[in-house]
Design an enzyme around this catalytic site. Sequence first.
Site, PDB file in Angstrom:
ATOM      1  N   HIS A  68       0.819  -1.212   0.000  1.00  0.00           N
ATOM      2  CA  HIS A  68       0.000   0.000   0.000  1.00  0.00           C
ATOM      3  C   HIS A  68       0.853   1.262   0.000  1.00  0.00           C
ATOM      4  CE1 HIS A  68      -3.910  -1.567  -0.363  1.00  0.00           C
ATOM      5  NE2 HIS A  68      -3.352  -2.651   0.139  1.00  0.00           N
ATOM      6  N   ARG A  94       1.873 -10.159  -1.066  1.00  0.00           N
ATOM      7  CA  ARG A  94       2.149  -8.968  -1.877  1.00  0.00           C
ATOM      8  C   ARG A  94       3.041  -7.963  -1.166  1.00  0.00           C
ATOM      9  NH1 ARG A  94      -3.646  -6.018  -2.548  1.00  0.00           N
ATOM     10  NH2 ARG A  94      -2.470  -4.090  -2.758  1.00  0.00           N
ATOM     11  N   ARG A 131     -11.048   3.705  -3.915  1.00  0.00           N
ATOM     12  CA  ARG A 131     -10.756   2.866  -2.741  1.00  0.00           C
ATOM     13  C   ARG A 131     -11.339   3.535  -1.498  1.00  0.00           C
ATOM     14  NH1 ARG A 131      -5.425   1.919  -5.366  1.00  0.00           N
ATOM     15  NH2 ARG A 131      -5.097  -0.325  -5.459  1.00  0.00           N
ATOM     16  N   ARG A 190     -15.517   1.116  -4.960  1.00  0.00           N
ATOM     17  CA  ARG A 190     -15.305  -0.206  -4.366  1.00  0.00           C
ATOM     18  C   ARG A 190     -15.737  -0.165  -2.910  1.00  0.00           C
ATOM     19  NH1 ARG A 190      -9.486  -2.802  -3.921  1.00  0.00           N
ATOM     20  NH2 ARG A 190      -9.208  -1.260  -2.281  1.00  0.00           N
ATOM     21  N   ASP A 249      -3.891  -8.445  -5.920  1.00  0.00           N
ATOM     22  CA  ASP A 249      -4.291  -9.584  -5.097  1.00  0.00           C
ATOM     23  C   ASP A 249      -4.365 -10.866  -5.921  1.00  0.00           C
ATOM     24  OD1 ASP A 249      -4.509  -8.899  -2.353  1.00  0.00           O
ATOM     25  OD2 ASP A 249      -6.108  -7.514  -2.913  1.00  0.00           O
ATOM     26  N   CYS A 273      -7.857  -3.062 -12.709  1.00  0.00           N
ATOM     27  CA  CYS A 273      -7.566  -1.890 -11.865  1.00  0.00           C
ATOM     28  C   CYS A 273      -6.380  -2.139 -10.939  1.00  0.00           C
ATOM     29  CB  CYS A 273      -8.797  -1.483 -11.061  1.00  0.00           C
ATOM     30  SG  CYS A 273      -9.312  -2.733  -9.891  1.00  0.00           S
TER      31      CYS A 273
HETATM   32  C1  PEP Z   1      -5.818  -5.260  -6.433  1.00  0.00           C
HETATM   33  O1  PEP Z   1      -5.773  -6.138  -5.567  1.00  0.00           O
HETATM   34  O2  PEP Z   1      -5.276  -5.365  -7.550  1.00  0.00           O
HETATM   35  C2  PEP Z   1      -6.527  -3.995  -6.164  1.00  0.00           C
HETATM   36  C3  PEP Z   1      -6.701  -3.090  -7.107  1.00  0.00           C
HETATM   37  O3  PEP Z   1      -6.959  -3.793  -4.887  1.00  0.00           O
HETATM   38  P1  PEP Z   1      -5.999  -3.308  -3.671  1.00  0.00           P
HETATM   39  O4  PEP Z   1      -4.630  -3.064  -4.237  1.00  0.00           O
HETATM   40  O5  PEP Z   1      -6.624  -2.101  -3.094  1.00  0.00           O
HETATM   41  O6  PEP Z   1      -6.046  -4.504  -2.757  1.00  0.00           O
HETATM   42 MG    MG Z   2      -7.102  -5.992  -3.860  1.00  0.00          MG
END
Ligand code: PEP
Ligand code: MG
Length: 543
Positions: free
Chosen positions: A184, A441, A282, A318, A431, A478
């Site tokens: 993040h 991740r 988000r 989302r 994800d 996305c």
């Molecule tokens: C993803 O998982 O690719 C996504 C866009 O959601 P986040 O990165 O917010 O988990």
């Molecule tokens: Mg995600």
Amino acid sequence: MPELQGIGVSPGSAAGPVQRLAPPPAIPPRRAVISAEDEKAAFRAAVASVSADLTRRADTARDETAAEVLRAQVFMAEDETLVDAVLELVDAGADAPRAVTDALAVHRAAFEAAGGYLAERASDLDDLRDRIVAACLGLPMPGVPDPGHPFVLVARDLAPADTAGLDPATVLGLVTAEGGPTSHTAILARTLGIPAVVRCAGILDLPDGMLVSLDGTSGTVETGVSAGTAAGVKAAEVAARLGRAASTCPGRTADGHPVALLANIGSAKDLTGEVEGVGLFRTELLYLDRTEPPSRAEQVAAYRSVFTALPGRKVVVRTLDAGADKPLPFLHMAGEPNPALGIRGLRVARQAPDVLSTQLSAIAEAAEGTEADVWVMAPMVTTPSEASDFAASCRSAGLRTAGVMIEVPAAALRAGAVLRGVDFLSIGTNDLSQYTFAADRMCGDLAELLDPWQPALISLIAACAAAGAEAGKPVGVCGESAADPHFALVLAGLGISSLSMAPRSIPAVRESLAAHTLDECRQIAKAALAADSPESARAAAYR
Ligand code: PEP
Ligand code: MG
């Protein structure tokens, strides 16, 4: 001076003096008390310097809410009851850092017992404790530094809340020793448009003030550069930004096939410049650091500020994506042995259905009277029945267009069945990589497994795109892979209809698409799909 190498995660160049983010100080095991008077003097001096620093920050804060929080911290630091409690503990034999820690623990418990607003301020007391203890021990102030001039922020890693509060006007660039490309920290850096490099070994050894220049694409960090070099990098970056901002036409291939280029945002603040629409809003940023969920009215205001900014354009909201690397205190989800595989994303609604229903009705209310084309999607959906249940909840809240994210391999493998219950899919490749490759991740050591060019990931994306073509429903991407200008060609060639990314990544993707016909994109996608390694998949696209 040596060049350091990390992973570039947020494009652009930056140069400036290093300023390290100090971790919270470890309270040393009871230090030998020199004398009670010396400990008291150390404590008083620490309070004075912390108060002066916080006051200076309050006076120069960008918004009044931040200034008020800082002034409240000064008030707490100088509070007579606290000062007396610390002095009494010192008289009873404690050293200053321990006395501050123990006295503030009592205050913290009282705040928590009072509940409501005071309970929410408990973490401010932790911050205050860390600051006073650091000052007592002669350590650097913890948290994002504020040296009074722009700087390159260097840290082991950043908490999401630290990154969310960064001001791109002062934080020229960001380099961390840990973290991964889809963490993040990386995502927020891209959203804020701050060039960033993660997993850069050796970066923590640089002293504050050393001039460095970094490249957020290649991941290189040049250390000990001259003031002239730093000024040149800054000028080039300003020119590049102006050039990038100039082009705002919609995404299409050289022969006119449309691929919508949408923005990933966390709030209306991230809407810099013209965009075709928002492909990922988000919403969890609204919930971070809260002991209670945001009220319905607060949510309506936050969503409406985005909708009103985009009349006639699509905004994909989302629903709350909590859990795993985005823990939320009010959901009380602590203690899961394996949080990434536990109650996260849409699964939270199993335990807290009100959180989802309130959010859906807040989105519907916010959309009323605006001209935005509001779509809603759920994160972390696994089965067709979860997808159709979510769509039913959206419709009963009055929301017309409901979709789901494809982040779990099970959902990608059954994309056709998932699509039967919803209007669209949006693939979250961050994800989807994590769960397909069983690779956390956040773990930079596994970066090559999290590479979007992994053919197994491309196969799952292809399966979703094919399901969309068969059903005549849109399938977008996305995740961060959409921001890679070459990978965008693969996605377009597979039949993906929209790509959503941090706004500053859009121009390079637009240029890449505009330089290739749809047929070329299809050839590239076919070759990438047939490859047996990320390297050969890349080679297919770069030929
Ligand atoms: C993803 O998982 O690719 C996504 C866009 O959601 P986040 O990165 O917010 O988990
Ligand atoms: Mg995600």
